[in-house]
Design a protein around this motif. Structure first.
Motif, PDB file in Angstrom:
ATOM      1  N   ARG A 191       0.852  -1.197   0.000  1.00 13.67           N
ATOM      2  CA  ARG A 191       0.000   0.000   0.000  1.00 13.67           C
ATOM      3  C   ARG A 191       0.881   1.239   0.000  1.00 13.67           C
ATOM      4  O   ARG A 191       1.930   1.264   0.637  1.00 13.67           O
ATOM      5  CB  ARG A 191      -0.910  -0.001   1.230  1.00 13.67           C
ATOM      6  N   VAL A 192       0.403   2.298  -0.675  1.00 14.88           N
ATOM      7  CA  VAL A 192       1.242   3.490  -0.823  1.00 14.88           C
ATOM      8  C   VAL A 192       0.392   4.751  -0.750  1.00 14.88           C
ATOM      9  O   VAL A 192      -0.693   4.831  -1.319  1.00 14.88           O
ATOM     10  CB  VAL A 192       2.043   3.446  -2.148  1.00 14.88           C
ATOM     11  N   VAL A 193       0.908   5.722  -0.006  1.00 14.33           N
ATOM     12  CA  VAL A 193       0.318   7.053   0.057  1.00 14.33           C
ATOM     13  C   VAL A 193       1.123   7.959  -0.863  1.00 14.33           C
ATOM     14  O   VAL A 193       2.349   8.021  -0.758  1.00 14.33           O
ATOM     15  CB  VAL A 193       0.346   7.607   1.491  1.00 14.33           C
ATOM     16  N   ALA A 194       0.444   8.655  -1.752  1.00 17.35           N
ATOM     17  CA  ALA A 194       1.110   9.603  -2.639  1.00 17.35           C
ATOM     18  C   ALA A 194       1.136  10.977  -1.993  1.00 17.35           C
ATOM     19  O   ALA A 194       0.130  11.436  -1.449  1.00 17.35           O
ATOM     20  CB  ALA A 194       0.385   9.669  -3.981  1.00 17.35           C
ATOM     21  N   GLU A 210      -4.047   6.139  -1.188  1.00 13.72           N
ATOM     22  CA  GLU A 210      -4.620   7.443  -0.851  1.00 13.72           C
ATOM     23  C   GLU A 210      -3.625   8.522  -1.239  1.00 13.72           C
ATOM     24  O   GLU A 210      -2.434   8.256  -1.405  1.00 13.72           O
ATOM     25  CB  GLU A 210      -4.922   7.501   0.643  1.00 13.72           C
ATOM     26  N   VAL A 211      -4.119   9.745  -1.396  1.00 13.29           N
ATOM     27  CA  VAL A 211      -3.275  10.897  -1.698  1.00 13.29           C
ATOM     28  C   VAL A 211      -3.321  11.847  -0.510  1.00 13.29           C
ATOM     29  O   VAL A 211      -4.405  12.187  -0.022  1.00 13.29           O
ATOM     30  CB  VAL A 211      -3.734  11.626  -2.978  1.00 13.29           C
ATOM     31  N   ALA A 212      -2.153  12.256  -0.018  1.00 15.70           N
ATOM     32  CA  ALA A 212      -2.063  13.189   1.108  1.00 15.70           C
ATOM     33  C   ALA A 212      -1.496  14.508   0.626  1.00 15.70           C
ATOM     34  O   ALA A 212      -0.533  14.533  -0.137  1.00 15.70           O
ATOM     35  CB  ALA A 212      -1.173  12.611   2.208  1.00 15.70           C
ATOM     36  N   ARG A 213      -2.072  15.590   1.076  1.00 16.51           N
ATOM     37  CA  ARG A 213      -1.594  16.919   0.708  1.00 16.51           C
ATOM     38  C   ARG A 213      -1.500  17.799   1.956  1.00 16.51           C
ATOM     39  O   ARG A 213      -2.129  17.533   2.981  1.00 16.51           O
ATOM     40  CB  ARG A 213      -2.527  17.558  -0.322  1.00 16.51           C
ATOM     41  N   ASP A 214      -0.689  18.845   1.857  1.00 13.71           N
ATOM     42  CA  ASP A 214      -0.611  19.875   2.893  1.00 13.71           C
ATOM     43  C   ASP A 214      -0.336  19.308   4.283  1.00 13.71           C
ATOM     44  O   ASP A 214      -1.007  19.646   5.259  1.00 13.71           O
ATOM     45  CB  ASP A 214      -1.902  20.694   2.927  1.00 13.71           C
ATOM     46  N   GLY A 215       0.651  18.430   4.392  1.00 15.50           N
ATOM     47  CA  GLY A 215       1.053  17.933   5.696  1.00 15.50           C
ATOM     48  C   GLY A 215       0.167  16.859   6.287  1.00 15.50           C
ATOM     49  O   GLY A 215       0.365  16.459   7.447  1.00 15.50           O
ATOM     50  N   GLU A 216      -0.814  16.366   5.542  1.00 14.00           N
ATOM     51  CA  GLU A 216      -1.706  15.333   6.066  1.00 14.00           C
ATOM     52  C   GLU A 216      -0.951  14.066   6.461  1.00 14.00           C
ATOM     53  O   GLU A 216      -1.439  13.265   7.259  1.00 14.00           O
ATOM     54  CB  GLU A 216      -2.772  14.975   5.025  1.00 14.00           C
ATOM     55  N   ILE A 217       0.238  13.907   5.909  1.00 13.79           N
ATOM     56  CA  ILE A 217       1.039  12.716   6.183  1.00 13.79           C
ATOM     57  C   ILE A 217       1.402  12.620   7.664  1.00 13.79           C
ATOM     58  O   ILE A 217       1.776  11.540   8.163  1.00 13.79           O
ATOM     59  CB  ILE A 217       2.306  12.727   5.299  1.00 13.79           C
ATOM     60  N   ALA A 218       1.279  13.707   8.410  1.00 17.18           N
ATOM     61  CA  ALA A 218       1.629  13.704   9.827  1.00 17.18           C
ATOM     62  C   ALA A 218       0.628  12.955  10.693  1.00 17.18           C
ATOM     63  O   ALA A 218       0.910  12.659  11.856  1.00 17.18           O
ATOM     64  CB  ALA A 218       1.760  15.141  10.336  1.00 17.18           C
ATOM     65  N   ASP A 219      -0.546  12.637  10.155  1.00 19.29           N
ATOM     66  CA  ASP A 219      -1.607  11.980  10.919  1.00 19.29           C
ATOM     67  C   ASP A 219      -1.368  10.469  10.944  1.00 19.29           C
ATOM     68  O   ASP A 219      -1.796   9.740  10.048  1.00 19.29           O
ATOM     69  CB  ASP A 219      -2.962  12.304  10.295  1.00 19.29           C
ATOM     70  N   LEU A 220      -0.673   9.986  11.984  1.00 21.20           N
ATOM     71  CA  LEU A 220      -0.314   8.572  12.050  1.00 21.20           C
ATOM     72  C   LEU A 220      -1.536   7.675  12.157  1.00 21.20           C
ATOM     73  O   LEU A 220      -1.564   6.591  11.569  1.00 21.20           O
ATOM     74  CB  LEU A 220       0.636   8.320  13.226  1.00 21.20           C
ATOM     75  N   ASP A 221      -2.555   8.103  12.892  1.00 19.96           N
ATOM     76  CA  ASP A 221      -3.760   7.274  13.007  1.00 19.96           C
ATOM     77  C   ASP A 221      -4.404   7.070  11.639  1.00 19.96           C
ATOM     78  O   ASP A 221      -4.892   5.976  11.331  1.00 19.96           O
ATOM     79  CB  ASP A 221      -4.768   7.918  13.966  1.00 19.96           C
ATOM     80  N   TRP A 222      -4.404   8.127  10.835  1.00 22.45           N
ATOM     81  CA  TRP A 222      -4.955   8.012   9.481  1.00 22.45           C
ATOM     82  C   TRP A 222      -4.110   7.050   8.639  1.00 22.45           C
ATOM     83  O   TRP A 222      -4.644   6.197   7.934  1.00 22.45           O
ATOM     84  CB  TRP A 222      -5.010   9.386   8.828  1.00 22.45           C
ATOM     85  N   LEU A 223      -2.799   7.174   8.742  1.00 24.54           N
ATOM     86  CA  LEU A 223      -1.926   6.274   7.991  1.00 24.54           C
ATOM     87  C   LEU A 223      -2.178   4.818   8.387  1.00 24.54           C
ATOM     88  O   LEU A 223      -2.285   3.933   7.531  1.00 24.54           O
ATOM     89  CB  LEU A 223      -0.463   6.636   8.233  1.00 24.54           C
ATOM     90  N   LYS A 224      -2.290   4.563   9.689  1.00 25.33           N
ATOM     91  CA  LYS A 224      -2.528   3.200  10.164  1.00 25.33           C
ATOM     92  C   LYS A 224      -3.864   2.666   9.660  1.00 25.33           C
ATOM     93  O   LYS A 224      -3.998   1.476   9.353  1.00 25.33           O
ATOM     94  CB  LYS A 224      -2.467   3.169  11.693  1.00 25.33           C
ATOM     95  N   SER A 225      -4.858   3.546   9.536  1.00 26.80           N
ATOM     96  CA  SER A 225      -6.178   3.108   9.069  1.00 26.80           C
ATOM     97  C   SER A 225      -6.152   2.657   7.616  1.00 26.80           C
ATOM     98  O   SER A 225      -7.008   1.861   7.181  1.00 26.80           O
ATOM     99  CB  SER A 225      -7.201   4.233   9.242  1.00 26.80           C
ATOM    100  N   LEU A 226      -5.172   3.141   6.851  1.00 27.92           N
ATOM    101  CA  LEU A 226      -5.090   2.770   5.437  1.00 27.92           C
ATOM    102  C   LEU A 226      -4.716   1.309   5.241  1.00 27.92           C
ATOM    103  O   LEU A 226      -4.899   0.758   4.152  1.00 27.92           O
ATOM    104  CB  LEU A 226      -4.082   3.665   4.712  1.00 27.92           C
ATOM    105  N   MET A 227      -4.201   0.674   6.288  1.00 25.22           N
ATOM    106  CA  MET A 227      -3.866  -0.747   6.187  1.00 25.22           C
ATOM    107  C   MET A 227      -5.106  -1.617   6.081  1.00 25.22           C
ATOM    108  O   MET A 227      -5.019  -2.812   5.778  1.00 25.22           O
ATOM    109  CB  MET A 227      -3.021  -1.168   7.384  1.00 25.22           C
ATOM    110  N   GLU A 228      -6.282  -1.019   6.321  1.00 22.38           N
ATOM    111  CA  GLU A 228      -7.547  -1.744   6.132  1.00 22.38           C
ATOM    112  C   GLU A 228      -8.009  -1.697   4.679  1.00 22.38           C
ATOM    113  O   GLU A 228      -8.923  -2.438   4.295  1.00 22.38           O
ATOM    114  CB  GLU A 228      -8.632  -1.137   7.029  1.00 22.38           C
TER     115      GLU A 228
END
Length: 236
Positions: A191-194, A210-228
């Motif tokens: 899985r990859v976040v752009a 998923e695509v992250a913009r404007d510092g959204e990559i800092a949200d670790l809980d959101w990143l972990k949720s992408l593993m679903e």
């Protein structure tokens, strides 16, 4: 599946240096005796093709200039030298959210790797330019051009990480900044976040989880949720 490793991909995921590289190319091109001007709009288009040497060859053909492999090598090596000098002289900041995601990953027991395909010298220049905020010790493993046989979008760098750390694709979340680079983890079943950069925002990121913009990559809980989310199918 829980994420065990976050992979920071190509150098553009870590720093916004596309324009610095463009300026370095223009200086190296002038040194080699060509009068090309790779302005930002043009360079953005050129970034759709992976590999600096290939970009030089393709552009020479497009504008009808004959170019030897010796000249291609001179431009490419000159660009690297000038780019490294610029990094050290001008310094550079980490992209928004990168310092935060590194800190949060470390606090939560998630390991970090750097799946870069550029030269070790370029990586060292980035580390030097960030004033020890970002070091090789940040990572349990990192790749560079000298270790690789194949460039992205080939999945080799992710295969190396999985073999080195005894991981499955389902245990890694990658972060990449260009269309060609993100296909590397996709082709490995990861899985990859752009995180599009200033000169890559118009590329096709449809194969990213998923695509992250404007510092959204800092949200670790959101990143972990992408593993679903469904994992991409690895290439054979």
């Amino acid at each position: 599946m829980a994420v065990k490793v976050i992979a920071l991909g190509s150098i553009g995921t870590v720093i916004e240096s596309s324009d610095m590289q463009r300026r370095a190319y223009n200086k190296a091109i002038a040194e080699a005796g060509f009068d090309w001007d790779w302005h930002p709009e043009l360079y953005s288009e050129l970034l759709e093709v992976p590999g600096g040497k290939r970009r030089v060859r393709d552009y020479a053909a497009e504008v009808g200039n004959e170019i030897t492999e010796e000249q291609v090598e001179a431009i490419h090596s000159g660009k690297s030298r000038i780019y490294q000098e610029m990094l050290r002289e001008e310094g550079i900041a980490l992209r928004d959210g990168i310092a935060e995601v590194i800190q949060k990953a470390q606090e939560n027991g998630i390991q970090l790797v750097w799946t870069a395909g550029t030269s070790l010298e370029n990586l060292q220049a980035i580390v030097d330019a960030t004033d020890d905020i970002f070091t090789f010790d940040t990572f349990v493993y990192y790749t560079h051009h000298g270790l690789l046989t194949n460039r992205k979008p080939h999945p080799e760098t992710y295969h190396m990480v999985m073999e080195k750390l005894n991981l499955k694709p389902d245990e890694i979340l990658a972060i990449e900044d260009t269309e060609s680079s993100l296909l590397s983890p996709v082709n490995a079943g990861v899985r990859v976040v752009a995180t599009p950069g200033a000169l890559t925002s118009d590329q096709d990121f449809s194969q990213a989880t998923e695509v992250a913009r404007d510092g959204e990559i800092a949200d670790l809980d959101w990143l972990k949720s992408l593993m679903e989310e469904p994992a991409p199918a690895p290439i054979a």
